[in-house]
Design an enzyme around this catalytic site. Structure first.
Site, PDB file in Angstrom:
ATOM      1  N   ASP A 128      -3.474   9.326   7.191  1.00 19.16           N
ATOM      2  CA  ASP A 128      -2.507   8.330   6.723  1.00 19.16           C
ATOM      3  C   ASP A 128      -1.169   8.952   6.350  1.00 19.16           C
ATOM      4  OD1 ASP A 128      -3.917   5.457   6.155  1.00 19.16           O
ATOM      5  OD2 ASP A 128      -5.350   7.092   6.072  1.00 19.16           O
ATOM      6  N   GLN A 186     -15.817   1.304   6.246  1.00 19.98           N
ATOM      7  CA  GLN A 186     -15.073   1.182   7.497  1.00 19.98           C
ATOM      8  C   GLN A 186     -15.830   1.807   8.667  1.00 19.98           C
ATOM      9  OE1 GLN A 186     -13.773   2.345   4.594  1.00 19.98           O
ATOM     10  NE2 GLN A 186     -11.627   1.773   4.347  1.00 19.98           N
ATOM     11  N   ARG A 195       0.860  -1.182   0.000  1.00 18.90           N
ATOM     12  CA  ARG A 195       0.000   0.000   0.000  1.00 18.90           C
ATOM     13  C   ARG A 195       0.902   1.240   0.000  1.00 18.90           C
ATOM     14  NH1 ARG A 195      -5.201   0.375   3.588  1.00 18.90           N
ATOM     15  NH2 ARG A 195      -5.747   1.671   1.803  1.00 18.90           N
ATOM     16  N   LYS A 250      -8.863   8.894   4.416  1.00 21.41           N
ATOM     17  CA  LYS A 250      -9.843   8.171   3.615  1.00 21.41           C
ATOM     18  C   LYS A 250     -10.662   9.127   2.755  1.00 21.41           C
ATOM     19  CE  LYS A 250     -10.174   4.611   3.435  1.00 21.41           C
ATOM     20  NZ  LYS A 250      -9.567   3.681   2.443  1.00 21.41           N
TER      21      LYS A 250
END
EC number: 5.3.1.23
Length: 368
Positions: free
Chosen positions: A244, A203, A96, A255
């Site tokens: 992130d 999520q 990722r 996100k």
């Protein structure tokens, strides 16, 4: 009052079995399934397919994973061992691209290996174990401090909107965005939390709603496109999200859908807080334009979670996993070092300077 949220462990290390144990988050909320990962392919697959997710949890999994895989290497000479290490490191980094904690944890494990290159390989492996466990323990302490700082920005009874999952399941303990919620729960703040479902991987619906309900928090699930409605009704007094990657100017990647919430929060005069460890700040990234945004498969939008496909077979799909929220829409960025406000780069540089000083002093004491 719900159950102890710490009963849910996203990732742990089974030293005796030489395996990384993760809670398969793709099985939640229907089943609580733990997976044992003992090969590099299994670790890569778990990260790539979101069986483990959340930037800190991914970093911990990578640290544990590279220890587990390197422990199985039969190389006796350092050069041979290091060659195997680099191969596994590069493979993990391809799983990722956006979350900086993945590369940061692997870089730290590499520094550990190089720092101990004069030792026998067996002792290098033991040092790697200590380093991996330290990464996990430091994350837990960091999340708690983030929660303490963030709680100082909130008041009892507030309505809080969050997006995706930046809770206990995404880290070692407490979470980042949800750390103040858990601390507030313990202190009787009685927050009312609104969780975006977070399309397309849900999520918020599957994970945030699950873990907060598990812990007895007052949680209401909403669709992503309902955020403006609850803001307009005055039910939300703060938006709290994780991240992130943080650029040096304060732009943050989180996100997809996060930047839209920031725009709405600015319109309604609601503070927008980003919570994450300093390990998420990328010193090599000047601004959000330099952040690589992961694009994922079209089936996550058209097929996943549905009994049958919910889009025409030939329709084009754009599926970015993250978006970038500009620094000028962020009220404050909260880390374990404290609360940063614009201009963010000045605070970040000071924090990094303090961190380097602390590291140098610790190294000096160790040598003594």
């Amino acid at each position: 009052m719900g159950q102890l949220f710490t009963d849910l462990q996203a990732v742990r290390l089974d030293v005796e079995a030489n395996a990384v144990i993760i809670l398969d988050q793709t099985s939640l909320p229907g089943e609580k399934v733990y997976l044992s990962l003992s090969t590099k392919e299994a670790v890569w697959d778990a990260i790539h397919r979101l069986k483990v997710r959340g930037a800190p949890a991914i970093g911990i999994t990578a640290a544990y994973g590279i220890y587990v895989c390197c422990k199985s290497l039969r190389a006796r000479k350092f050069d041979d061992f290091y060659k195997g290490f680099v191969e596994i490191r590069d493979y993990f980094e391809s799983s990722r691209p956006t979350a900086v904690n993945l590369s940061a944890a692997l870089e730290r494990m590499e520094r550990c290996v190089l720092r101990n290159r004069e030792l026998p390989v067996s002792r290098i492996k033991r040092q790697m174990l200590r380093e991996a466990l330290a990464i996990r323990d430091e994350d837990a302490a960091s999340c708690h401090r983030i929660g303490v700082y963030a709680l100082s920005l909130l008041r009892p009874g507030m309505g809080i909107l969050t997006h995706c999952n930046a809770g206990h399941l995404a880290v070692s303990e407490y979470g980042t965005a949800l750390a103040p919620v858990y601390l507030g729960q313990q202190q009787g703040y009685n927050f009312k939390v609104y969780a975006d479902e977070t399309r397309p991987l849900l999520q918020g619906a599957r994970l945030t709603a699950y873990e907060l309900r598990y812990a007895g928090v007052d949680i209401t699930l909403i669709c992503d496109n309902m955020a403006s409605v609850v803001m307009r009704k005055g039910w939300v007094q703060a938006v709290i999200v994780g991240c992130d990657r943080i650029a040096m100017n304060g732009d943050t990647a989180n996100k997809v859908g996060t930047s839209g919430l920031a725009i709405m929060a600015r319109h309604y005069g609601i503070p927008f807080y980003v919570l994450g460890p300093t390990s998420t700040i990328d010193r090599r990234c000047p601004d959000g334009n330099a952040i690589v945004i992961e694009e994922r498969g079209s089936e996550e939008v058209t097929d996943m979670w549905y009994a049958r496909r919910m889009a025409p077979d030939d329709v084009k799909v754009y599926n970015p996993a993250f978006d970038v929220t500009p620094a000028n829409l962020i009220t404050a960025i909260v880390t374990e070092r404290g609360i940063a406000r614009a201009p963010y780069n000045e605070t970040f540089e000071r924090w990094f300077g303090e961190e380097e000083k602390d590291s140098a002093e610790t190294g000096s004491k160790t040598e003594e």
